[in-house]
Enzyme design. Structure first.
Site, short mmCIF file in Angstrom:
data_model
loop_
_atom_site.label_atom_id
_atom_site.label_comp_id
_atom_site.label_asym_id
_atom_site.label_seq_id
_atom_site.Cartn_x
_atom_site.Cartn_y
_atom_site.Cartn_z
N THR A 86 0.96 -1.30 -0.01
CA THR A 86 -0.09 0.12 0.07
C THR A 86 0.88 1.17 -0.03
O THR A 86 1.95 1.31 0.45
CB THR A 86 -1.09 -0.12 0.98
OG1 THR A 86 -0.25 0.13 2.27
CG2 THR A 86 -1.77 -1.13 1.18
N ALA A 88 2.01 2.73 -2.83
CA ALA A 88 3.07 2.37 -3.60
C ALA A 88 3.32 3.42 -4.75
O ALA A 88 4.18 3.10 -5.69
CB ALA A 88 2.74 1.11 -4.15
N SER A 89 2.61 4.54 -4.83
CA SER A 89 2.80 5.49 -5.68
C SER A 89 3.95 6.31 -5.84
O SER A 89 4.37 6.98 -6.79
CB SER A 89 1.42 6.10 -6.12
OG SER A 89 1.13 6.88 -4.88
N SER A 90 4.58 6.39 -4.60
CA SER A 90 5.73 7.22 -4.36
C SER A 90 6.53 6.83 -3.04
O SER A 90 5.97 5.93 -2.27
CB SER A 90 5.14 8.82 -4.12
OG SER A 90 4.54 9.07 -3.27
N GLY A 91 7.53 7.47 -2.86
CA GLY A 91 8.42 7.14 -1.68
C GLY A 91 8.73 5.83 -1.53
O GLY A 91 9.15 5.04 -2.33
N ILE A 92 8.58 5.41 -0.09
CA ILE A 92 9.17 3.94 0.45
C ILE A 92 8.26 3.05 -0.27
O ILE A 92 8.94 1.94 -0.74
CB ILE A 92 8.96 3.96 1.77
CG1 ILE A 92 9.48 5.06 2.60
CG2 ILE A 92 9.06 2.56 2.36
CD1 ILE A 92 9.32 5.17 4.12
N TYR A 139 -1.19 12.44 14.48
CA TYR A 139 -0.10 11.33 13.75
C TYR A 139 0.53 10.35 14.82
O TYR A 139 0.02 9.01 14.54
CB TYR A 139 1.03 12.08 13.43
CG TYR A 139 2.05 11.02 12.57
CD1 TYR A 139 1.89 10.26 11.43
CD2 TYR A 139 3.44 11.10 12.90
CE1 TYR A 139 2.89 9.61 10.82
CE2 TYR A 139 4.55 9.92 12.51
CZ TYR A 139 3.85 9.47 11.30
OH TYR A 139 5.02 8.78 10.78
#
Length: 236
Positions: free
Chosen positions: A20, A22-26, A156
Site C-alpha cells: 500500500t 506504492a505510488s511514491s516514496g518508500i 499522527y
C-alpha cells in the site's frame, strides 16, 4: 546497506506481495526493488499517474484507490483472495497545534482512517490468507511510537501507535510472521509540508526499501535504528 541477494530472491520470487502507498516514496522504491527479484506485486495508491508508472516498471497489478474510504477497503478485500506478503506502508502525517485543530476534527478522522482503521480492516481479511501461505506482514511504522507524546503530533502519533499496539497484540495469535520496521525521518513527499524537516537529516526512501526487503528474509519481528537502544523513552 548490502542485501543478501540470494536470500532475498528465495524469499520473494513468485510470491504475491501487496504494497500500500506504492505510488511514491518508500512504497514505490520497495516495489521497484522487489520486482527485480521476481516478486508478483499488487500495488495500491491514490495517484493514478504515478502508480501506473510503478505498475509499468514492475508488471504489478494496480489498484488506484484511497484506503481512507471504507468502500475502497471492502473492494480490495473482495478482490484479494491469495497473498503471501503484505507490506502495510500507506499513511499520512499531520503536524499541527491543537489550537489550530479545534475546528478540524476531520484531521483526526482522516489520520485514524489510513493509519489505523485501513490496516486493521485489511488484516482482518488477510490473516487467513497469510496463515495459509505461512506468509508475512511487514508494518512500516515510525520511531515516533517509541517516544513520549510530542506537541503538535497528536493525530499522527496516536494513529500510528494504535496500529502498532494492535499488531503487537495480534502477533502471538497468528500463524504467520509479523514484522515491524520503525523508521526514522525518511525523505518522501509525505514530509514535504512540514517545513522544519527541510534542513533535518533524513534516510532516503531507497535505503528504507532495502531495510524492508531485508526483513523478508531475516523474518525479524522488529527493525529499528541502532541508536534507539541508547534513548530513554516513556510511553503514556
Amino acid at each position: 546497506m548490502r542485501l543478501q541477494e540470494q536470500r532475498l530472491q528465495q524469499a520473494v520470487q513468485g510470491k504475491t506481495i501487496l504494497i500500500t502507498g506504492a505510488s511514491s516514496g518508500i512504497g514505490r522504491d520497495t516495489a521497484l526493488l522487489l520486482a527485480r527479484y521476481g516478486a508478483k506485486l499488487i500495488v495500491v495508491g491514490r495517484n493514478e499517474e504515478r502508480l501506473r508508472d510503478v505498475a509499468m516498471q514492475t508488471g504489478a497489478q494496480m489498484y488506484v484507490m484511497d484506503l481512507r474510504e471504507e468502500q475502497n477497503r471492502q473492494q480490495l478485500c473482495r478482490e484479494i483472495q491469495q497473498l503471501d506478503i503484505f507490506i502495510n506502508n500507506a499513511g499520512i502525517s499531520i503536524h499541527r497545534s491543537i489550537y489550530d485543530a479545534l475546528e478540524r476534527p476531520h484531521d483526526f478522522r482522516r489520520t485514524m482512517a489510513i493509519n489505523y482503521f485501513a490496516p486493521v480492516e485489511l488484516m482482518l481479511h488477510f490473516i487467513p490468507l497469510l496463515d495459509a501461505a505461512q506468509g508475512q506482514i511487514v508494518n512500516v511504522s515510525t520511531i515516533n511510537t517509541k517516544f513520549r507524546p510530542m506537541a503538535k503530533w497528536s493525530a499522527y502519533q496516536a494513529s500510528k501507535a494504535a496500529f502498532d499496539t494492535w499488531l503487537r497484540a495480534v502477533a502471538p495469535e497468528v500463524k504467520h510472521t509479523v514484522s515491524t520496521i520503525y523508521l526514522p525521518l525518511v525523505r518522501t513527499p509525505m514530509i514535504a509540508p512540514t517545513k522544519q524537516y527541510e534542513r533535518m537529516p533524513a534516510m532516503s526512501s531507497e535505503a528504507a526499501a532495502k531495510r524492508i526487503a531485508r526483513l523478508l528474509y531475516t523474518k525479524k519481528r522488529e527493525d529499528q535504528p541502532w541508536w534507539l537502544l541508547f534513548l530513554r523513552y516513556v510511553r503514556p
